[in-house]
Each structure stands twice: as C-alpha cells, then as structure tokens.
Design a protein around this motif. Structure first.
Motif, short mmCIF file in Angstrom:
data_model
loop_
_atom_site.label_atom_id
_atom_site.label_comp_id
_atom_site.label_asym_id
_atom_site.label_seq_id
_atom_site.Cartn_x
_atom_site.Cartn_y
_atom_site.Cartn_z
N PRO A 187 0.23 12.80 49.56
CA PRO A 187 1.18 11.76 49.46
C PRO A 187 0.90 10.66 48.45
N VAL A 188 -0.60 10.43 48.18
CA VAL A 188 -0.66 9.23 47.03
C VAL A 188 -0.30 9.88 45.86
N GLY A 189 -0.52 11.13 45.53
CA GLY A 189 -0.19 11.74 44.16
C GLY A 189 1.44 11.79 44.01
N ILE A 190 2.05 12.04 45.03
CA ILE A 190 3.71 12.01 45.10
C ILE A 190 4.21 10.68 44.93
N LEU A 191 3.49 9.84 45.26
CA LEU A 191 3.82 8.12 45.11
C LEU A 191 3.86 7.94 43.46
N VAL A 192 2.60 8.54 42.72
CA VAL A 192 2.51 8.20 41.33
C VAL A 192 3.78 9.30 40.98
N ALA A 193 3.86 10.23 41.21
CA ALA A 193 5.05 11.29 40.55
C ALA A 193 6.41 10.73 40.65
N SER A 194 6.61 10.20 41.93
CA SER A 194 8.07 9.55 42.07
C SER A 194 8.30 8.52 41.15
N LEU A 195 7.11 7.67 40.93
CA LEU A 195 7.53 6.60 39.97
C LEU A 195 7.75 7.06 38.52
#
Length: 358
Positions: free
Chosen positions: A296-304
């Motif tokens: 989830p945290v990695g997906i947060l960065v990737a989404s940005l």
C-alpha cells in the motif's frame, strides 16, 4: 541457440527493490527516443512532464486529486494480485460503483435530503463495485473461466451501461441535450478540505485505505491467507484456507475499493455523471500496483508518479502540441519494463546445450 528461464531460489532484497527504479529509467530512455523521433527536445519535454507541474500550487492539488482514485484502485488490485488472482477489470468496477452510488444522488435530487446521502452513496459505490467484481470471481470458481478475460470484458459492459443511462433515462432535461446527468445537490458532493480549491474528502478516505490495507495485509491472518494462496496454493489448502473463499474475498475487496473510487470521483471533481468519468484509472492502477510492489505505501508513491504523467501529459498537449496518447505510451512502456525487470530478478536465463544423437 535455445534458452530457458530458471527460477532463482534466493533473491536479493536489493535487486527486488531496485527493479522498479531500473524500469523507470528504461521508460525514460524509451521516452527520450520517442521525443527525438517526434521532433522535440527530450529535456524540454521531460521538464514539462515531470518538473513544471511540481512548481505550481494548483497543479500540486490536481496531482493529489488524480492520485486518489489510482491509490484506491491500486490497493484493491494488490489484494487480488497477492493471491494470484488477476483482476484486469477494475475500470468496470469503478464505473459500476459510480453508477450505483449516483443512483441515490439522482433519486434524492431536489428533496432537501440530509447529510446521510453522501455516506450512503459511498456504501452503494462499494457495493456496486464489489458485485461487479464478484462476477468474474464466480465464473472462475464455478466454471473455471479466466478472470483475466471475464473481468476485462465486463469493463465494456459497464461503460456501455453508463453511456445508455446518461443518454437516456438519467439525462438532464435542462442540459441542452448533452449526455450528462443533473449536477448533484450539495449533500451529495464530497466536501472540500480547505473550503476552496480541488482537494476533497475522498483524499482522506484513500489515505485511510493505505493504513487499513497495510495492517490487514501485513498483520492479520487474512493477509497471510491471501499471501499463501498466491505463493503456495497447496500449502494454503493444507493449512485449511479455502481457495474459493479467498477468490471471492479478494475480488470483493478489489471491486469495492474501485467502486468507492468511482463514486468519489463523480461526487468530487466531476459533480455529475457523464459518459466518460475516467481517463483510464482502472488500467493505470495496474501499473501503480506493480510499480508499488503490491504494498500500500509503495502504491501511494507510484500513484503520485503516475498522476504526474496525467498532469504533465495535459500540459504537453497545450505547450508542445503532443497527443495525449504519448502519456499512454509512457504508462504502457513502464508496465512492460516493470514486468520485464521482475522476470529478470526472479529468473536466470540459461543456455540449453544441444544434444547429439548417434
């Protein structure tokens, strides 16, 4: 000379972590070549795409707004992909959630309904997305149908259903014949976080989803069962985890989060139903999930990062007269590079020696 892939037993954590970085660098190299072929300066193009949007306050707000649906959908996809269930139809689940949630907004239009409307719309959005996601899950469990194909085909069913509604029974009679619904009442709109601007309450929901998913996937028996079902199905069966239950569960969660993203987008930045309520968030979120290593945290960065490509692509359309398809090329190249990097990290290429027969 024949080659084969051999799975590596011990994978370095550093190599695993560096794979997305290498994929991003490869994507930039391919992008630079593409800009040269199109007759543009790559440095200027990259500046417009990735640097200039970060220096404008409005663009930064827009960046967060566009990252929110990618984040919600990407987290839901992480549940499926960790379990080795391949949900490719999050775009359809996004639309289904938006449609069902919007039904309540239109049903209460002009009735002076109370503040219960928006929470109820979010619940309906989750239900709509989950039900749409459970269709490919049921087809896989009951008939062994490929969830890749069924979930993808259901995208077009949902999109055509939305198109029919906004051109037919839900079209605004005062909308000059444009295919759109009426604008939602204030009680059916996402509240703004700062009283003005673009930031809305859906961003808080997306961040809460990051916290909840991190806990569930990393600290609970549910998360362990999902991980085990994906990496070692036989071990999961011996441990007593029901494969069918896992399939239904991850598709329901994935569809629900996509549906919530859909209704947030409609009740937030858009404010009404239209034939097109997504620039492809459901498909781009697949890249976000992969780039974020299904965390989830990695997906947060990737989404940005991926939201930045949307913002930069819009700026490049105006400044450099580039088609928006260039953004899709960026995103598609990034996905291919991520998948290729993962294969090279997890497998070793071996040369197969030929054998001679007397």
């Amino acid at each position: 000379m024949p080659l084969r892939l051999e799975r590596q037993e011990n994978i370095s954590p550093l190599r695993h972590a560096m794979a997305p970085v290498v994929a991003a660098l490869v994507t930039l190299v391919v992008g630079a070549v593409m800009f040269v072929v199109l007759g543009h300066d790559p440095l200027r193009a990259f500046t417009i795409y990735f640097i200039e949007p970060l220096g404008d306050a409005y663009m930064l707000q827009e960046l967060v707004v566009k990252a929110s649906p990618l984040l919600l959908i990407g987290i839901g996809l992480a549940f499926c992909y960790r379990a080795n269930r391949w949900n490719i139809g999050a775009e359809g689940q996004y639309v289904a959630g938006a449609v069902l949630g919007s039904w309540l907004a239109l049903a209460t239009q002009g009735t002076e309904a109370g503040p219960w409307v928006l929470p109820a719309m979010l619940v309906l959005g989750a239900i709509g997305g989950a039900l749409w996601g459970l269709i490919p899950a049921f087809l896989r469990v009951r008939f062994g149908a490929s969830e890749i194909l069924t979930s993808l085909m259901l995208v077009y069913v949902a999109q055509l259903g939305l198109d029919y509604l906004v051109r037919g029974p839900w079209r605004d009679p005062q909308g000059f014949n444009f295919p759109q619904s009426v604008t939602f009442d204030d009680v059916a709109l996402m509240p703004l976080l700062m009283g003005e601007g673009r930031l809305h309450g859906g961003i808080i929901i997306a961040l809460l989803a990051v916290v909840a998913a991190t806990f569930v996937l990393g600290r609970t028996l549910i998360g362990f069962s999902i991980e085990l079902a994906g990496s070692a199905p036989r071990a999961a069966a011996f441990a007593g985890f029901d494969e069918k239950r896992v399939t239904y569960g991850v598709f329901a969660v994935s569809g629900a989060l996509a549906g919530v993203a859909g209704i947030i987008e409609v009740a937030g930045p858009i404010g009404q139903l239209q034939p097109t309520i997504s620039p492809g968030y459901g498909f781009t979120a697949i890249i976000a999930a992969m780039l974020g290593r299904l965390h989830p945290v990695g997906i947060l960065v990737a989404s940005l990062v991926l939201a930045l490509t949307y913002i930069g692509g819009e700026a490049a359309q105006i400044t450099m007269r580039l088609p928006f398809d260039v953004t899709r090329v960026f995103q598609g190249t990034l996905l291919i590079a991520i998948l290729a990097a993962d294969i090279l990290v997890r497998y070793r290429i071996r040369r197969v020696e030929g054998t001679t027969h007397a």
